[in-house]
Design a protein around this motif. Structure first.
Motif, PDB file in Angstrom:
ATOM      1  N   LYS A  94       0.833  -1.206   0.000  1.00 43.90           N
ATOM      2  CA  LYS A  94       0.000   0.000   0.000  1.00 43.90           C
ATOM      3  C   LYS A  94       0.870   1.260   0.000  1.00 43.90           C
ATOM      4  CE  LYS A  94      -3.696   2.299   2.527  1.00 43.90           C
ATOM      5  NZ  LYS A  94      -4.498   2.303   3.736  1.00 43.90           N
ATOM      6  N   ALA A  95       1.909   1.257   0.816  1.00 43.88           N
ATOM      7  CA  ALA A  95       2.789   2.430   0.896  1.00 43.88           C
ATOM      8  C   ALA A  95       3.518   2.669  -0.421  1.00 43.88           C
ATOM      9  CB  ALA A  95       3.795   2.262   2.035  1.00 43.88           C
ATOM     10  N   ILE A  96       4.020   1.618  -1.014  1.00 43.76           N
ATOM     11  CA  ILE A  96       4.769   1.761  -2.258  1.00 43.76           C
ATOM     12  C   ILE A  96       3.851   2.181  -3.403  1.00 43.76           C
ATOM     13  CG2 ILE A  96       6.158   0.532  -3.977  1.00 43.76           C
ATOM     14  CD1 ILE A  96       7.289  -1.133  -1.690  1.00 43.76           C
ATOM     15  N   SER A  97       2.589   1.748  -3.368  1.00 39.68           N
ATOM     16  CA  SER A  97       1.652   2.121  -4.436  1.00 39.68           C
ATOM     17  C   SER A  97       1.002   3.481  -4.175  1.00 39.68           C
ATOM     18  CB  SER A  97       0.575   1.049  -4.603  1.00 39.68           C
ATOM     19  OG  SER A  97      -0.220   0.975  -3.434  1.00 39.68           O
ATOM     20  N   LYS A  98       1.514   4.196  -3.179  1.00 37.83           N
ATOM     21  CA  LYS A  98       1.048   5.548  -2.849  1.00 37.83           C
ATOM     22  C   LYS A  98      -0.436   5.573  -2.524  1.00 37.83           C
ATOM     23  CE  LYS A  98       4.656   7.591  -5.628  1.00 37.83           C
ATOM     24  NZ  LYS A  98       5.002   8.398  -6.784  1.00 37.83           N
ATOM     25  N   ASP A  99      -0.883   4.596  -1.755  1.00 36.86           N
ATOM     26  CA  ASP A  99      -2.260   4.471  -1.270  1.00 36.86           C
ATOM     27  C   ASP A  99      -3.303   4.264  -2.373  1.00 36.86           C
ATOM     28  OD1 ASP A  99      -1.706   4.515   1.449  1.00 36.86           O
ATOM     29  OD2 ASP A  99      -1.811   6.700   1.554  1.00 36.86           O
ATOM     30  N   ARG A 100      -2.848   3.969  -3.597  1.00 37.41           N
ATOM     31  CA  ARG A 100      -3.808   3.672  -4.671  1.00 37.41           C
ATOM     32  C   ARG A 100      -4.200   2.209  -4.569  1.00 37.41           C
ATOM     33  NH1 ARG A 100       0.306   6.270  -8.079  1.00 37.41           N
ATOM     34  NH2 ARG A 100       0.862   4.129  -8.522  1.00 37.41           N
ATOM     35  N   GLU A 101      -5.432   1.931  -4.963  1.00 37.97           N
ATOM     36  CA  GLU A 101      -5.886   0.549  -5.002  1.00 37.97           C
ATOM     37  C   GLU A 101      -5.302  -0.109  -6.253  1.00 37.97           C
ATOM     38  OE1 GLU A 101      -7.571  -1.298  -2.799  1.00 37.97           O
ATOM     39  OE2 GLU A 101      -7.497   0.443  -1.451  1.00 37.97           O
ATOM     40  N   VAL A 102      -4.411  -1.039  -6.071  1.00 39.85           N
ATOM     41  CA  VAL A 102      -3.771  -1.743  -7.179  1.00 39.85           C
ATOM     42  C   VAL A 102      -3.837  -3.230  -6.869  1.00 39.85           C
ATOM     43  CG1 VAL A 102      -1.612  -2.050  -8.454  1.00 39.85           C
ATOM     44  CG2 VAL A 102      -2.202   0.203  -7.556  1.00 39.85           C
TER      45      VAL A 102
END
Length: 134
Positions: A94-102
Motif C-alpha cells: 500500500k505504501a509503495i503504491s502511494k495508497d492507490r488501489e492496485v
C-alpha cells in the motif's frame, strides 16, 4: 577531512529535520507512518542494523560452537535495531503504491519489471568496485 564530513552531516541533519517537520504538518495523524518520514525511519533502522552487526564482529563476538558462522551477530543486530517491528506485506504494498488501489498481481508485476533494471544497476556497481579492487 573530518571537519568537512561533520559539516555535511550537520547540513543533512538540518534538512532531514525540516522535512520531518513539514511532513508532520502535512500528514497530521498519519505521521510518522507516511511519506519520506517512513522511508527515513526504515533507513535509520537498516543503518543501525549494519552498525551493530559490524560492531559485534569487530568486538569478536562469536558462537563458540560454530565460530565461522555470523548467526549470533546478525541476531543481535536484528534484535537491537528494532527490525522485528517490520510492517505487514499489505502495508508495504500500500505504501509503495502511494495508497492507490492496485491489484497485488499487477503491483508485483511492476516490481518485477523494476527489479530488472535495478538489479542490472546494482550488478554494474558491484562489478565496477570489483574491477577497482574496492
Amino acid at each position: 577531512d573530518k571537519i568537512g564530513n561533520i559539516t555535511v552531516s550537520l547540513r543533512a541533519k538540518s534538512y532531514s529535520s525540516q522535512i520531518l517537520l513539514i511532513e508532520k504538518t502535512m500528514y497530521g495523524s498519519e505521521w510518522p507512518k507516511a511519506g519520506a518520514t517512513l522511508a527515513l525511519m526504515w533507513l535509520k533502522r537498516c543503518l543501525r542494523f549494519i552498525q551493530i552487526l559490524m560492531q559485534s564482529l569487530a568486538d569478536g563476538e562469536k558462537d563458540e560452537q560454530n565460530p565461522n558462522l555470523v548467526y549470533i551477530n546478525i541476531t543481535k543486530a536484528y534484535d537491537q535495531a528494532a527490525l522485528f517491528a517490520a510492517p505487514c506485506r499489505s502495508d508495504i504494498l500500500k505504501a509503495i503504491s502511494k495508497d492507490r488501489e492496485v491489484a497485488e498481481e499487477d503491483f508485483l508485476a511492476k516490481i518485477h519489471q523494476f527489479l530488472i533494471n535495478f538489479t542490472a544497476t546494482v550488478d554494474a556497481i558491484y562489478e565496477m568496485y570489483s574491477i577497482m579492487n574496492a
